[in-house]
Design a protein around this motif. Structure first.
Motif, mmCIF file in Angstrom:
data_model
loop_
_atom_site.group_PDB
_atom_site.id
_atom_site.type_symbol
_atom_site.label_atom_id
_atom_site.label_comp_id
_atom_site.label_asym_id
_atom_site.label_seq_id
_atom_site.Cartn_x
_atom_site.Cartn_y
_atom_site.Cartn_z
ATOM 1 N N LYS A 291 27.574 -63.512 -4.210
ATOM 2 C CA LYS A 291 27.555 -64.989 -3.528
ATOM 3 C C LYS A 291 28.254 -65.794 -4.397
ATOM 4 O O LYS A 291 28.957 -66.857 -4.225
ATOM 5 C CB LYS A 291 26.120 -65.159 -2.740
ATOM 6 C CG LYS A 291 26.055 -66.093 -1.947
ATOM 7 C CD LYS A 291 24.766 -66.345 -1.550
ATOM 8 C CE LYS A 291 24.608 -67.671 -0.507
ATOM 9 N NZ LYS A 291 23.272 -67.680 0.294
ATOM 10 N N GLU A 292 27.571 -65.844 -5.843
ATOM 11 C CA GLU A 292 28.077 -66.761 -6.552
ATOM 12 C C GLU A 292 29.527 -66.651 -6.951
ATOM 13 O O GLU A 292 30.353 -67.850 -7.360
ATOM 14 C CB GLU A 292 27.192 -66.568 -7.933
ATOM 15 C CG GLU A 292 25.944 -67.200 -7.879
ATOM 16 C CD GLU A 292 25.163 -66.516 -9.022
ATOM 17 O OE1 GLU A 292 25.612 -65.801 -10.000
ATOM 18 O OE2 GLU A 292 24.014 -67.030 -9.409
ATOM 19 N N ARG A 293 29.974 -65.567 -6.880
ATOM 20 C CA ARG A 293 31.371 -65.131 -7.218
ATOM 21 C C ARG A 293 32.537 -65.679 -5.858
ATOM 22 O O ARG A 293 33.638 -65.783 -6.381
ATOM 23 C CB ARG A 293 31.749 -63.842 -7.733
ATOM 24 C CG ARG A 293 30.909 -63.696 -9.024
ATOM 25 C CD ARG A 293 31.602 -64.477 -10.290
ATOM 26 N NE ARG A 293 30.887 -64.374 -11.295
ATOM 27 C CZ ARG A 293 31.244 -64.735 -12.564
ATOM 28 N NH1 ARG A 293 32.589 -65.031 -12.705
ATOM 29 N NH2 ARG A 293 30.691 -64.748 -13.748
ATOM 30 N N SER A 294 31.978 -65.876 -4.841
ATOM 31 C CA SER A 294 32.803 -65.762 -3.577
ATOM 32 C C SER A 294 33.144 -67.327 -3.500
ATOM 33 O O SER A 294 32.389 -68.139 -4.185
ATOM 34 C CB SER A 294 31.874 -65.530 -2.442
ATOM 35 O OG SER A 294 31.896 -63.915 -2.258
ATOM 36 N N LEU A 295 34.259 -67.663 -2.796
ATOM 37 C CA LEU A 295 34.570 -69.110 -2.722
ATOM 38 C C LEU A 295 34.767 -69.310 -1.068
ATOM 39 O O LEU A 295 35.839 -69.041 -0.682
ATOM 40 C CB LEU A 295 35.678 -69.529 -3.631
ATOM 41 C CG LEU A 295 36.184 -70.991 -3.265
ATOM 42 C CD1 LEU A 295 35.014 -71.982 -3.908
ATOM 43 C CD2 LEU A 295 37.625 -71.266 -4.022
ATOM 44 N N LEU A 296 33.667 -69.688 -0.489
ATOM 45 C CA LEU A 296 33.843 -69.717 0.825
ATOM 46 C C LEU A 296 34.261 -71.202 1.417
ATOM 47 O O LEU A 296 34.759 -71.332 2.411
ATOM 48 C CB LEU A 296 32.628 -69.340 1.757
ATOM 49 C CG LEU A 296 32.066 -67.876 1.305
ATOM 50 C CD1 LEU A 296 31.079 -67.822 2.183
ATOM 51 C CD2 LEU A 296 33.035 -66.739 1.377
ATOM 52 N N GLY A 297 34.164 -72.185 0.485
ATOM 53 C CA GLY A 297 34.322 -73.616 0.835
ATOM 54 C C GLY A 297 33.872 -74.156 -0.460
ATOM 55 O O GLY A 297 33.105 -73.739 -1.306
ATOM 56 N N LEU A 298 34.273 -75.724 -0.154
ATOM 57 C CA LEU A 298 33.910 -76.623 -1.226
ATOM 58 C C LEU A 298 32.645 -77.505 -1.040
ATOM 59 O O LEU A 298 31.842 -77.979 -1.910
ATOM 60 C CB LEU A 298 35.068 -77.714 -1.679
ATOM 61 C CG LEU A 298 36.270 -77.078 -2.200
ATOM 62 C CD1 LEU A 298 37.185 -78.043 -2.497
ATOM 63 C CD2 LEU A 298 35.904 -76.036 -3.148
ATOM 64 N N ARG A 299 32.130 -77.618 0.292
ATOM 65 C CA ARG A 299 30.823 -77.915 0.648
ATOM 66 C C ARG A 299 29.706 -77.169 -0.170
ATOM 67 O O ARG A 299 29.527 -76.054 0.146
ATOM 68 C CB ARG A 299 30.861 -77.980 2.242
ATOM 69 C CG ARG A 299 29.678 -78.868 2.545
ATOM 70 C CD ARG A 299 29.535 -79.029 4.019
ATOM 71 N NE ARG A 299 28.740 -80.511 4.756
ATOM 72 C CZ ARG A 299 28.736 -80.560 5.786
ATOM 73 N NH1 ARG A 299 29.063 -79.832 6.825
ATOM 74 N NH2 ARG A 299 27.896 -81.567 5.972
ATOM 75 N N GLY A 300 28.860 -78.176 -0.935
ATOM 76 C CA GLY A 300 27.744 -77.452 -1.371
ATOM 77 C C GLY A 300 28.094 -77.070 -2.949
ATOM 78 O O GLY A 300 27.342 -76.856 -3.842
ATOM 79 N N LEU A 301 29.486 -77.112 -3.296
ATOM 80 C CA LEU A 301 29.661 -76.612 -4.602
ATOM 81 C C LEU A 301 29.742 -78.096 -5.452
ATOM 82 O O LEU A 301 30.121 -79.015 -5.082
ATOM 83 C CB LEU A 301 31.176 -76.315 -4.647
ATOM 84 C CG LEU A 301 31.486 -75.175 -5.457
ATOM 85 C CD1 LEU A 301 30.973 -73.811 -5.325
ATOM 86 C CD2 LEU A 301 33.159 -74.765 -5.634
ATOM 87 N N ASP A 302 28.901 -77.750 -6.530
ATOM 88 C CA ASP A 302 28.446 -79.081 -7.590
ATOM 89 C C ASP A 302 29.710 -79.297 -8.390
ATOM 90 O O ASP A 302 30.677 -78.459 -8.540
ATOM 91 C CB ASP A 302 27.505 -78.810 -8.240
ATOM 92 C CG ASP A 302 27.384 -77.776 -9.106
ATOM 93 O OD1 ASP A 302 28.338 -77.673 -9.688
ATOM 94 O OD2 ASP A 302 26.314 -77.045 -9.534
ATOM 95 N N ALA A 303 29.702 -80.308 -8.987
ATOM 96 C CA ALA A 303 30.951 -81.114 -9.692
ATOM 97 C C ALA A 303 31.168 -80.298 -10.948
ATOM 98 O O ALA A 303 32.281 -79.953 -11.227
ATOM 99 C CB ALA A 303 30.500 -82.788 -10.274
#
Length: 302
Positions: free
Chosen positions: A8-20
């Motif tokens: 889950k940490e290595r997936s990139l499903l979107g930028l919403r929720g990804l911190d700076a």
């Protein structure tokens, strides 16, 4: 094998929720790959990545493939037009089949929004979103952020105007989430019937005149197919009201840059002469897509 948490940490499903911090780490790693003089690396030698495109694409698919090969990965390209999906096989079954064959990560582009998130809960390999419906297109937004970072030295404090069909744009959404997380101000400009009301709480809609006073003017592709549905009266009328014409471009501030996710409808949302003008970063954006996707793929597998 990765644990479910690590997948889950290595997936990139979107930028919403990804911190700076996470976005900055991707941008920093992209800068590293951008500086390498050797085109090919063996970082992901013996690793297998499948590009699963259930929706047509040229730039995104080629950019991912170039990134994967530069990292030394083995690449399996899959397109729905020449697959069992046409015979009724589900997207889930296709992904599970390729997972069973031993791929280490999957890059997926598909039309229905929300399906990718469901898939990610059912498979044990990292998934990278290459565009899902009108939901998100995270690597496009990351390459846009990287382009701005290279141009201005920082993203924080920038004003970015996104102009066009916001309602149907996954690019607009991913840029909204990524840019605001990194401290930029985002504002939208769109015809009334192309606005996304659910995004009004996150970014204001402004007039075309105000939108052009930004640091970054990002034009979106006019989806001409919407003309048939009545959303677009005519390409000429759209250009008159919301196109970045030569006249409008000539009035931009000296520091303002022009961006576009491509493909470009020349002389509709942006005039032909403006596409390759001194202010345009459209082709550098495309170039920046490779190091960004190298960083994202490496993050998924290493």
């Amino acid at each position: 094998m990765m644990t479910a948490t690590r997948v889950k940490e290595r997936s990139l499903l979107g930028l919403r929720g990804l911190d700076a911090a996470e976005i900055s780490a991707i941008l920093d790693r992209a800068a590293y790959w951008d500086k390498q003089t050797e085109k090919a690396s063996s970082v992901l030698a013996s690793r297998f990545v499948s590009n699963m495109f259930f929706e047509n694409s040229t730039r995104t698919r080629f950019s991912f493939e170039m990134a994967e090969k530069r990292l030394g990965a083995q690449v399996l390209n899959f397109t729905a037009a020449a697959s069992s999906v046409e015979k009724g096989e589900s997207i889930y079954d296709t992904v599970r089949t390729l997972e069973s064959m031993g791929i280490d990560a999957g890059v997926i582009r598909l039309k229905p929004a929300g399906v990718l998130a469901q898939l990610s809960e059912k498979v044990s390999i990292p998934l990278i979103n290459a565009g899902d419906g009108n939901n998100e297109h995270p690597t496009q937004a990351l390459l846009d952020l990287y382009t701005m970072l290279k141009t201005f030295g920082d993203i924080k404090g920038l004003t970015v105007s996104i102009i066009g069909d916001i309602m149907h744009s996954r690019v607009a959404r991913s840029n909204l989430w990524g840019l605001t997380t990194m401290g930029a101000k985002v504002q939208f400009c769109a015809p009334e019937n192309m606005k996304a009301p659910e995004l009004m709480d996150y970014a204001p809609y402004v007039s075309m005149e105000e939108a052009l006073r930004a640091d970054v003017v990002m034009m979106l592709r006019v989806q001409l197919e919407r003309h048939a549905s009545g959303m677009l009266s005519s390409a000429e009328e759209y250009r008159r009201q919301f196109g970045l014409t030569e006249e409008r471009a000539a009035k931009l501030a000296s520091h303002t840059v022009i961006m576009h996710p491509a493909p470009v409808n020349r002389n509709v949302e942006i005039d032909d002469a403006v596409v390759e003008s001194a202010k345009s970063l459209i082709f550098p954006q495309m170039s920046n897509g490779v190091p960004i996707r190298m960083a994202v793929i490496e993050r998924a597998i290493r």
